[in-house]
Design a protein around this motif. Structure first.
Motif, PDB file in Angstrom:
ATOM      1  N   HIS A  25       0.868  -1.245   0.007  1.00 16.37           N
ATOM      2  CA  HIS A  25       0.021  -0.025  -0.129  1.00 16.37           C
ATOM      3  C   HIS A  25       0.834   1.387   0.033  1.00 16.37           C
ATOM      4  O   HIS A  25       1.861   1.377   0.836  1.00 16.37           O
ATOM      5  N   GLY A  26       0.550   2.240  -0.963  1.00 17.98           N
ATOM      6  CA  GLY A  26       1.235   3.548  -0.885  1.00 17.98           C
ATOM      7  C   GLY A  26       2.511   3.478  -1.722  1.00 17.98           C
ATOM      8  O   GLY A  26       2.948   4.531  -2.080  1.00 17.98           O
ATOM      9  N   GLU A  27       2.903   2.550  -2.530  1.00 18.65           N
ATOM     10  CA  GLU A  27       3.806   2.359  -3.306  1.00 18.65           C
ATOM     11  C   GLU A  27       3.816   1.478  -4.347  1.00 18.65           C
ATOM     12  O   GLU A  27       3.943   0.081  -4.126  1.00 18.65           O
ATOM     13  N   ALA A  28       3.387   1.985  -5.665  1.00 26.82           N
ATOM     14  CA  ALA A  28       3.072   0.991  -6.584  1.00 26.82           C
ATOM     15  C   ALA A  28       4.343   0.756  -7.571  1.00 26.82           C
ATOM     16  O   ALA A  28       5.131   1.722  -7.827  1.00 26.82           O
ATOM     17  N   PHE A  29       4.463  -0.212  -8.124  1.00 25.96           N
ATOM     18  CA  PHE A  29       5.461  -0.678  -9.124  1.00 25.96           C
ATOM     19  C   PHE A  29       4.948  -1.341 -10.253  1.00 25.96           C
ATOM     20  O   PHE A  29       5.026  -2.452 -10.525  1.00 25.96           O
ATOM     21  N   PRO A  30       4.316  -0.481 -11.171  1.00 26.68           N
ATOM     22  CA  PRO A  30       3.512  -0.924 -12.369  1.00 26.68           C
ATOM     23  C   PRO A  30       4.564  -1.375 -13.531  1.00 26.68           C
ATOM     24  O   PRO A  30       4.026  -2.257 -14.219  1.00 26.68           O
ATOM     25  N   GLU A  31       5.669  -1.131 -13.422  1.00 24.78           N
ATOM     26  CA  GLU A  31       6.714  -1.567 -14.161  1.00 24.78           C
ATOM     27  C   GLU A  31       7.375  -2.950 -14.070  1.00 24.78           C
ATOM     28  O   GLU A  31       8.159  -3.557 -14.838  1.00 24.78           O
ATOM     29  N   LEU A  32       6.883  -3.669 -12.808  1.00 26.06           N
ATOM     30  CA  LEU A  32       7.498  -5.260 -12.663  1.00 26.06           C
ATOM     31  C   LEU A  32       7.066  -6.042 -13.844  1.00 26.06           C
ATOM     32  O   LEU A  32       5.891  -5.926 -14.229  1.00 26.06           O
ATOM     33  N   ARG A  33       8.100  -6.756 -14.037  1.00 27.43           N
ATOM     34  CA  ARG A  33       7.774  -8.074 -15.006  1.00 27.43           C
ATOM     35  C   ARG A  33       8.399  -9.316 -14.635  1.00 27.43           C
ATOM     36  O   ARG A  33       9.249  -9.293 -13.703  1.00 27.43           O
ATOM     37  N   ALA A  34       7.836 -10.450 -14.974  1.00 27.39           N
ATOM     38  CA  ALA A  34       8.204 -11.647 -14.694  1.00 27.39           C
ATOM     39  C   ALA A  34       9.019 -12.263 -15.801  1.00 27.39           C
ATOM     40  O   ALA A  34       8.904 -11.786 -16.983  1.00 27.39           O
ATOM     41  N   LEU A  35      10.186 -12.764 -15.290  1.00 27.13           N
ATOM     42  CA  LEU A  35      10.853 -13.783 -16.418  1.00 27.13           C
ATOM     43  C   LEU A  35      10.637 -15.194 -16.260  1.00 27.13           C
ATOM     44  O   LEU A  35      10.980 -15.966 -17.122  1.00 27.13           O
ATOM     45  N   GLY A  36       9.847 -15.448 -14.970  1.00 21.02           N
ATOM     46  CA  GLY A  36       9.512 -16.861 -14.960  1.00 21.02           C
ATOM     47  C   GLY A  36       9.220 -17.270 -13.530  1.00 21.02           C
ATOM     48  O   GLY A  36       9.416 -16.399 -12.564  1.00 21.02           O
ATOM     49  N   VAL A  37       8.812 -18.573 -13.266  1.00 24.25           N
ATOM     50  CA  VAL A  37       8.344 -18.862 -12.035  1.00 24.25           C
ATOM     51  C   VAL A  37       9.182 -20.185 -11.828  1.00 24.25           C
ATOM     52  O   VAL A  37       9.077 -21.024 -12.860  1.00 24.25           O
ATOM     53  N   VAL A  38       9.821 -20.399 -10.608  1.00 23.54           N
ATOM     54  CA  VAL A  38      10.218 -21.607 -10.477  1.00 23.54           C
ATOM     55  C   VAL A  38       9.575 -22.255  -9.507  1.00 23.54           C
ATOM     56  O   VAL A  38       9.028 -21.776  -8.221  1.00 23.54           O
ATOM     57  N   PRO A  39       8.782 -23.523  -9.875  1.00 20.97           N
ATOM     58  CA  PRO A  39       7.750 -23.878  -8.995  1.00 20.97           C
ATOM     59  C   PRO A  39       8.375 -24.867  -7.709  1.00 20.97           C
ATOM     60  O   PRO A  39       9.174 -25.465  -7.655  1.00 20.97           O
ATOM     61  N   GLN A  40       7.442 -24.305  -6.599  1.00 22.23           N
ATOM     62  CA  GLN A  40       7.735 -24.919  -5.324  1.00 22.23           C
ATOM     63  C   GLN A  40       6.352 -25.012  -4.779  1.00 22.23           C
ATOM     64  O   GLN A  40       5.840 -23.868  -4.184  1.00 22.23           O
ATOM     65  N   ARG A  41       5.849 -26.251  -4.317  1.00 24.36           N
ATOM     66  CA  ARG A  41       4.621 -26.419  -3.922  1.00 24.36           C
ATOM     67  C   ARG A  41       4.727 -26.163  -2.380  1.00 24.36           C
ATOM     68  O   ARG A  41       5.159 -27.087  -1.405  1.00 24.36           O
ATOM     69  N   ASP A  42       4.169 -24.960  -1.745  1.00 28.60           N
ATOM     70  CA  ASP A  42       4.320 -24.764  -0.281  1.00 28.60           C
ATOM     71  C   ASP A  42       2.879 -24.237   0.172  1.00 28.60           C
ATOM     72  O   ASP A  42       2.020 -23.915  -0.663  1.00 28.60           O
ATOM     73  N   ARG A  43       2.806 -24.333   1.670  1.00 30.47           N
ATOM     74  CA  ARG A  43       1.594 -23.882   2.178  1.00 30.47           C
ATOM     75  C   ARG A  43       2.187 -22.916   3.290  1.00 30.47           C
ATOM     76  O   ARG A  43       2.925 -23.489   4.122  1.00 30.47           O
ATOM     77  N   LEU A  44       1.206 -22.094   3.809  1.00 29.60           N
ATOM     78  CA  LEU A  44       1.190 -21.636   5.291  1.00 29.60           C
ATOM     79  C   LEU A  44       0.181 -21.911   5.993  1.00 29.60           C
ATOM     80  O   LEU A  44      -1.111 -22.152   5.694  1.00 29.60           O
ATOM     81  N   VAL A  45       0.569 -22.880   7.104  1.00 28.06           N
ATOM     82  CA  VAL A  45      -0.253 -23.576   7.992  1.00 28.06           C
ATOM     83  C   VAL A  45      -0.348 -23.116   9.572  1.00 28.06           C
ATOM     84  O   VAL A  45       0.606 -22.555  10.007  1.00 28.06           O
ATOM     85  N   VAL A  46      -1.283 -23.533  10.187  1.00 29.06           N
ATOM     86  CA  VAL A  46      -1.353 -23.128  11.542  1.00 29.06           C
ATOM     87  C   VAL A  46      -1.557 -24.445  12.329  1.00 29.06           C
ATOM     88  O   VAL A  46      -2.587 -25.221  12.163  1.00 29.06           O
ATOM     89  N   GLY A  47      -0.851 -24.818  13.002  1.00 22.00           N
ATOM     90  CA  GLY A  47      -0.585 -25.903  13.959  1.00 22.00           C
ATOM     91  C   GLY A  47      -0.658 -25.638  15.480  1.00 22.00           C
ATOM     92  O   GLY A  47      -0.030 -24.717  15.870  1.00 22.00           O
ATOM     93  N   VAL A  48      -1.560 -26.458  16.253  1.00 15.78           N
ATOM     94  CA  VAL A  48      -1.832 -26.003  17.597  1.00 15.78           C
ATOM     95  C   VAL A  48      -1.547 -27.386  18.366  1.00 15.78           C
ATOM     96  O   VAL A  48      -2.023 -28.501  17.702  1.00 15.78           O
ATOM     97  N   ARG A  49      -0.998 -27.422  19.373  1.00 13.52           N
ATOM     98  CA  ARG A  49      -0.640 -28.705  20.254  1.00 13.52           C
ATOM     99  C   ARG A  49      -2.013 -29.614  20.451  1.00 13.52           C
ATOM    100  O   ARG A  49      -3.167 -28.884  20.812  1.00 13.52           O
TER     101      ARG A  49
END
Length: 323
Positions: free
Chosen positions: A94-118
């Motif tokens: 928020h407050g700082e845009a970078f519309p000129e960003l471009r991608a050269l590609g994606v290196v696949p990595q299958r990951d998740r953010l998870v919540v674990g409770v004892r």
């Protein structure tokens, strides 16, 4: 009858010598390894005095801003989808845009953010967590406006109605996942909110955790406000754990700006797609579903980025055989 294989995109050859600056991670993790791979293969195909530096970074919003501000030519950030908000300056940008960003590609990595409770806490859902209001000790990353893990962890908990400090609990915050996992393994934390789910630490303590499914309205809000997608953890991925839905944390995004020369952008995309075996072989001793890089790498999939492709990179992906 034999068929002739479809031609591959032509190998780049840049006669002039380049000086390029790349930005990876802290220095010993996967983003730096990808930077080293790009540097080696690109140098082999450029002028004789080519110099490529790989700067240390953190791989989060710092990488996006470094490219956006022109501090480096190329940087890697993860998860890939988090960079989309930088195009128009919303969410975590928020407050700082970078519309000129471009991608050269994606290196696949299958990951998740998870919540674990004892499991000892007897809590199996966010609804039960809100009702019990236990004093949790949460292991996660720093919430400093840069680290994507800390940012996402706090945003997810807040939107799920979890007031850790208000309930008398505390956060144990570190930069990298290994310190957070050490807190869990040593018994200092009863809750973990983190990614890098393929690392073996999760198999050590996962059986002692209930993993909480993130509620649909929370996932919908995160997608609407931040462009953060959701994904699932399949049954049995953690010991004794059922299938559940959570926040997607996948893929390394190779970022640049629209002013990178087109032949350089093509050459980097070509390196990603056509020399992928050089990276894959460093992970093949690990099963793909437990690997920090999800191989085999598919060049077509590597061209599907959450932000627009650089025209030079698009020229490579568009030239890939379709059969």
């Amino acid at each position: 009858m034999t068929t002739t294989p479809a031609p591959r995109p032509p190998e780049p050859a840049i006669a002039r010598s380049l000086t390029l600056h790349l930005r990876g991670d802290w220095g010993m993790a996967n983003l730096h390894r990808v930077c080293g791979w790009i540097s080696q293969e690109l140098t082999d195909r450029c002028g004789p005095h080519t110099k490529i530096a790989v700067w240390n970074g953190r791989g989060f919003t710092d990488a996006v801003r470094a490219v956006g501000h022109g501090e480096v030519h190329v940087a890697l950030t993860t998860p890939a989808a988090f960079a989309a908000a930088a195009l128009d300056g919303r969410g975590i940008h928020h407050g700082e845009a970078f519309p000129e960003l471009r991608a050269l590609g994606v290196v696949p990595q299958r990951d998740r953010l998870v919540v674990g409770v004892r499991r000892a806490l007897g809590i199996t859902s966010f609804a039960e967590l809100r009702a019990a209001k236990p004093a949790l000790t949460v292991a996660t990353s720093v919430n400093d406006g840069v680290n994507h893990v800390g940012l996402a962890a706090h945003e997810l908990l807040e939107r799920s109605g979890v007031d850790v400090r208000g309930w008398g609990g505390t956060f144990l915050e570190d930069e990298r996942p290994f310190e957070s996992f050490d807190h869990v393994l040593a018994g200092r934390a009863d809750t973990v909110v983190h990614e890098a789910v393929m690392l073996p630490h999760w198999q050590e303590f996962g059986g002692d955790m209930h993993f909480l499914e993130v509620e649909q309205d929370v996932l919908d809000g995160l997608r609407a406000d931040h462009a953060w997608p959701s994904a699932v953890i399949e049954e049995g991925y953690f010991p004794g754990c059922p299938r559940f839905q959570t926040l997607d944390f996948s893929d390394f995004l190779v970022l640049t700006r629209s002013d990178l020369p087109e032949d350089v952008a093509y050459a980097i995309a070509w390196v990603l797609g056509e020399t992928r075996d050089l990276l894959e072989r460093q992970y093949r001793h690990i099963p793909p579903e437990r690997s920090p890089v999800t191989y085999p790498l598919d060049p077509v999939a590597m061209g599907r980025a959450p932000i627009p492709l650089h025209p030079g990179a698009a020229r490579y992906y568009d030239a890939l055989p379709t059969d």
